[in-house]
Enzyme design. Structure first.
Site, PDB file in Angstrom:
ATOM      1  N   THR A   1       0.862  -1.183   0.000  1.00 30.69           N
ATOM      2  CA  THR A   1       0.000   0.000   0.000  1.00 30.69           C
ATOM      3  C   THR A   1       0.895   1.228   0.000  1.00 30.69           C
ATOM      4  O   THR A   1       1.938   1.251   0.660  1.00 30.69           O
ATOM      5  CB  THR A   1      -0.874   0.093   1.270  1.00 30.69           C
ATOM      6  OG1 THR A   1      -0.009   0.183   2.398  1.00 30.69           O
ATOM      7  CG2 THR A   1      -1.775  -1.086   1.411  1.00 30.69           C
TER       8      THR A   1
ATOM      9  N   LYS B 294     -13.446  19.130  11.122  1.00 28.91           N
ATOM     10  CA  LYS B 294     -14.203  19.346  12.349  1.00 28.91           C
ATOM     11  C   LYS B 294     -14.359  20.849  12.567  1.00 28.91           C
ATOM     12  O   LYS B 294     -13.391  21.547  12.844  1.00 28.91           O
ATOM     13  CB  LYS B 294     -13.475  18.710  13.533  1.00 28.91           C
ATOM     14  CG  LYS B 294     -14.419  18.374  14.644  1.00 28.91           C
ATOM     15  CD  LYS B 294     -13.779  17.430  15.642  1.00 28.91           C
ATOM     16  CE  LYS B 294     -14.790  17.061  16.708  1.00 28.91           C
ATOM     17  NZ  LYS B 294     -14.184  16.409  17.840  1.00 28.91           N
TER      18      LYS B 294
ATOM     19  N   GLU C 193      -5.952  -3.743   1.116  1.00 28.37           N
ATOM     20  CA  GLU C 193      -6.073  -4.763   2.163  1.00 28.37           C
ATOM     21  C   GLU C 193      -7.291  -5.656   1.951  1.00 28.37           C
ATOM     22  O   GLU C 193      -7.448  -6.655   2.646  1.00 28.37           O
ATOM     23  CB  GLU C 193      -6.204  -4.082   3.543  1.00 28.37           C
ATOM     24  CG  GLU C 193      -4.921  -3.440   4.051  1.00 28.37           C
ATOM     25  CD  GLU C 193      -4.718  -2.014   3.561  1.00 28.37           C
ATOM     26  OE1 GLU C 193      -5.340  -1.639   2.544  1.00 28.37           O
ATOM     27  OE2 GLU C 193      -3.942  -1.270   4.183  1.00 28.37           O
TER      28      GLU C 193
ATOM     29  N   TRP D 237     -18.849  17.529  12.623  1.00 26.81           N
ATOM     30  CA  TRP D 237     -18.164  16.972  11.461  1.00 26.81           C
ATOM     31  C   TRP D 237     -18.764  17.501  10.157  1.00 26.81           C
ATOM     32  O   TRP D 237     -19.975  17.624  10.035  1.00 26.81           O
ATOM     33  CB  TRP D 237     -18.279  15.451  11.428  1.00 26.81           C
ATOM     34  CG  TRP D 237     -17.741  14.759  12.635  1.00 26.81           C
ATOM     35  CD1 TRP D 237     -18.464  14.194  13.634  1.00 26.81           C
ATOM     36  CD2 TRP D 237     -16.375  14.559  12.983  1.00 26.81           C
ATOM     37  NE1 TRP D 237     -17.632  13.650  14.569  1.00 26.81           N
ATOM     38  CE2 TRP D 237     -16.345  13.858  14.196  1.00 26.81           C
ATOM     39  CE3 TRP D 237     -15.162  14.893  12.367  1.00 26.81           C
ATOM     40  CZ2 TRP D 237     -15.161  13.482  14.821  1.00 26.81           C
ATOM     41  CZ3 TRP D 237     -13.974  14.523  12.994  1.00 26.81           C
ATOM     42  CH2 TRP D 237     -13.984  13.838  14.209  1.00 26.81           C
TER      43      TRP D 237
HETATM   44  P1  AMP Z   1      -6.022   1.830  -1.822  1.00 30.15           P
HETATM   45  O1  AMP Z   1      -5.656   0.795  -0.852  1.00 30.15           O
HETATM   46  O2  AMP Z   1      -4.855   2.618  -2.330  1.00 30.15           O
HETATM   47  O3  AMP Z   1      -6.843   1.295  -2.947  1.00 30.15           O
HETATM   48  O4  AMP Z   1      -6.923   2.906  -1.065  1.00 30.15           O
HETATM   49  C1  AMP Z   1      -8.079   2.535  -0.366  1.00 30.15           C
HETATM   50  C2  AMP Z   1      -8.815   3.753   0.083  1.00 30.15           C
HETATM   51  O5  AMP Z   1      -9.324   4.483  -1.040  1.00 30.15           O
HETATM   52  C3  AMP Z   1     -10.037   3.461   0.898  1.00 30.15           C
HETATM   53  O6  AMP Z   1      -9.733   3.188   2.244  1.00 30.15           O
HETATM   54  C4  AMP Z   1     -10.844   4.742   0.731  1.00 30.15           C
HETATM   55  O7  AMP Z   1     -10.382   5.769   1.580  1.00 30.15           O
HETATM   56  C5  AMP Z   1     -10.531   5.125  -0.682  1.00 30.15           C
HETATM   57  N1  AMP Z   1     -11.609   4.682  -1.568  1.00 30.15           N
HETATM   58  C6  AMP Z   1     -11.662   3.596  -2.342  1.00 30.15           C
HETATM   59  N2  AMP Z   1     -12.812   3.555  -3.042  1.00 30.15           N
HETATM   60  C7  AMP Z   1     -13.517   4.642  -2.685  1.00 30.15           C
HETATM   61  C8  AMP Z   1     -14.796   5.169  -3.042  1.00 30.15           C
HETATM   62  N3  AMP Z   1     -15.583   4.593  -3.946  1.00 30.15           N
HETATM   63  N4  AMP Z   1     -15.206   6.302  -2.432  1.00 30.15           N
HETATM   64  C9  AMP Z   1     -14.434   6.937  -1.511  1.00 30.15           C
HETATM   65  N5  AMP Z   1     -13.220   6.499  -1.156  1.00 30.15           N
HETATM   66  C10 AMP Z   1     -12.764   5.368  -1.731  1.00 30.15           C
END
Ligand code: AMP
Length: 545
Positions: free
Chosen positions: A186, A442, A332, A447
């Site tokens: 990640t 905030k 993850e 929020w």
């Molecule tokens: P990654 O592991 O780089 O794919 O990032 C995952 C993160 O991307 C998630 O924990 C979210 O914060 C964000 N994320 C993924 N899909 C969405 C979505 N459809 N809307 C908002 N945030 C998203």
């Protein structure tokens, strides 16, 4: 009493064998640096994947070696997806957009034995190779005629030459389905990247779930275009699920950010479903508007990775007849956790009710369990109002990070994984992400959802891309600042007026800042961390503190 069913292990070889017997003539089409439009069949792809397994054995790769790739989406990368994992080794897909220090860190952390790479990444690898002394050698994923000249990489081989000298006779071994199949780091914003180690079982189960009707609804009639890179969470699992169902696989190679090429591929190769983050679709929609071209065979597109703006969902649907399948997940989670598909109760919604429904991220795939909790880890109701930390568990969700130094805060002792996102869940199970926990704004103790504000801003015709960040405010602690990349001249007051009636009055940003471009992460998302850093000297005009 145990059931009396065969204990066949869920391995990627079972998917590969199924594809080879049942979808042998299905095509894989790729754009690569050495082929304008390469095409061959699943049978050829898997025959070459077996050759590749033999190549790895001949090169002396250990039975459970980590074999890294630094490559775009194409047929050779697909061969590595199967050839490496089905032989029992672990495919480590590296994101070439990471910084050099992160790259050398993950190669050493993963203990990669061999690195297979597209020649476009030669210079990056030459830079980090001296820092990665345990790598045994490098394989350029090209033919002899296109090998990089004057390359300083030690023990360099040519992919096509290696394969040409190898037999495709190879029985993939039987092993425990829990064996590791692939590894993806990640691109964390703090600390070192963390490794997520997928297993055969998790990948096979995720493939089944991805293919379900209320998920991506994949079938042998589909043509799949994964625009999401194969180095980003296994291209969201599409190469595996596509092979499994016998869908045509169409890969844009190094040209995945060319909207013209994407439209060519969609229309000429019969692509019915594409997947990518919102940032890749912005230029595509621009291009469709200016060229007047059609994307006719495409009937749905999976958009996730960051929140898909309502304006994008509506433009795909209303102008092009393409349904957006909004999804949410993370590295993850293999990555898919929820997908927004309709139920009989909401399929007939129209107007504002429909708009409010489609911006939600969706409902859990069977296998994924969700809950939201408050600061004291008490579970909150699924009422569409209460919001809290979104936690997940399931068979394709990471149980711990690979060789993590220290303790992960995200993996709770209770077996739930804290996603770091804040969300509401409604009575039908639809998740709505309100923010990354660390991006929550905030204001005066209350929020404000930056994602909701971004959605409203994106529906304004003058806004091309935007981000809302919480900036310090003497009176309110924090207030939202709207940062905009303009599509046309912006009138700040008029843009702020746009929010009237669409969100609570006290949510309306205090100011609008126009910028040339927004910073993006290595996976194409807007980097709010970097944006806040760039704006560290910013003060709200109304902040007297
Ligand atoms: P990654 O592991 O780089 O794919 O990032 C995952 C993160 O991307 C998630 O924990 C979210 O914060 C964000 N994320 C993924 N899909 C969405 C979505 N459809 N809307 C908002 N945030 C998203």
């Amino acid at each position: 009493m145990l059931g009396l069913m065969m204990d066949r292990q869920l391995t990627l070889a079972t998917l590969a064998r199924h594809a080879e017997r049942n979808h042998a003539r299905r095509e894989v089409v790729s754009v690569t640096a050495d082929h304008d439009r390469h095409r061959y069949t699943f049978a050829e792809a898997l025959s070459r994947a077996r050759r590749l397994s033999n190549v790895l054995t001949r090169l002396g790769a250990a039975d459970d070696a980590r074999i890294a790739t630094m490559a775009w989406n194409d047929f050779r990368h697909l061969e590595l997806y199967f050839g490496v994992s089905c032989s029992g080794r672990v495919l480590h897909t590296i994101n070439p957009r990471l910084f050099a220090e992160q790259l050398s860190y993950i190669v050493n952390h993963a203990d990669d034995e061999w690195i297979f790479f597209d020649i476009a990444f030669t210079a990056i690898l030459e830079k980090i190779a001296p820092l990665c002394p345990r790598v045994k050698g490098y394989v350029a994923m090209t033919s002899q005629a296109h090998m990089p000249a004057h390359c300083t990489l030690p023990n360099l081989h040519c992919y096509e030459t290696l394969l040409a000298h190898e037999s495709d006779q190879c029985e993939w071994p039987e092993f425990d389905e829990r064996r590791a199949s692939s590894l993806c780091y990640t691109s964390g914003t703090t600390g070192h990247p963390k490794g997520v180690l997928y297993s055969h079982r998790s990948t096979v189960l995720h493939s089944y779930a991805l293919a379900l009707p209320d998920s991506a609804n994949l079938s042998a009639l589909d043509g799949i275009l994964p625009v999401v890179p194969m180095f980003h969470v296994n291209a969201w699992g599409y190469p595996y699920a596509g092979m499994m169902v016998g869908a045509k696989l169409v890969f844009p190679g190094h040209r995945l950010s060319s909207p013209e090429l994407l439209v060519d591929l969609i229309s000429e190769e019969g692509v019915t479903i594409a997947g990518g983050v919102p940032t890749v679709w912005l230029p595509l929609l621009d291009y469709l508007r200016s060229s007047g071209r059609s994307i006719a065979p495409l009937n749905r597109t999976v958009i996730g990775g960051s929140a898909c703006p309502l304006a994008m969902i509506e433009e795909f649907r209303d102008k092009h007849g393409v349904a957006v399948l909004h999804g949410w997940g993370m590295t993850e989670m293999s990555p898919v956790g929820v997908v927004n598909s309709p139920t009989s109760a909401n399929i007939c919604l129209t107007g504002e009710a429909l708009a409010a429904q489609v911006v939600k991220q969706g409902r859990a795939l069977p296998g994924v369990e969700l809950k939201i909790t408050d600061d004291d880890n008490r579970e909150l109701p699924w009422d569409g109002e209460s919001f809290g930390a979104l936690k997940v568990r399931g068979p394709w969700i990471c149980s711990e990070y690979y060789r993590l130094d220290g303790v992960s805060q995200a993996h709770g002792a209770d077996g739930w994984f804290d996603t770091g996102d804040v969300a509401t869940i409604d009575a039908d199970g639809y998740v709505k992400i309100t923010d990354r926990a660390k991006d929550v704004i905030k204001s005066g103790g209350e929020w404000i959802s930056s994602l909701d504000l971004e959605n409203v801003a994106m529906s304004h015709p003058a806004v091309r891309e935007c981000a809302v960040v919480g900036m310090g405010h003497g009176k309110w602690q924090e207030r939202p600042l709207l940062v905009v990349v303009a599509a046309q001249a912006i009138d700040k007051a008029e843009l702020l007026n746009w929010f009237e009636g669409k969100v609570a009055k006290w949510w309306i940003p205090n100011d609008v800042l126009e910028v040339e471009s927004l910073p993006h992460t290595a996976t194409g998302k807007i980097s709010k961390l970097e944006l806040r850093r760039q704006l560290s000297a910013y003060r709200f005009p109304d902040d007297q503190a």
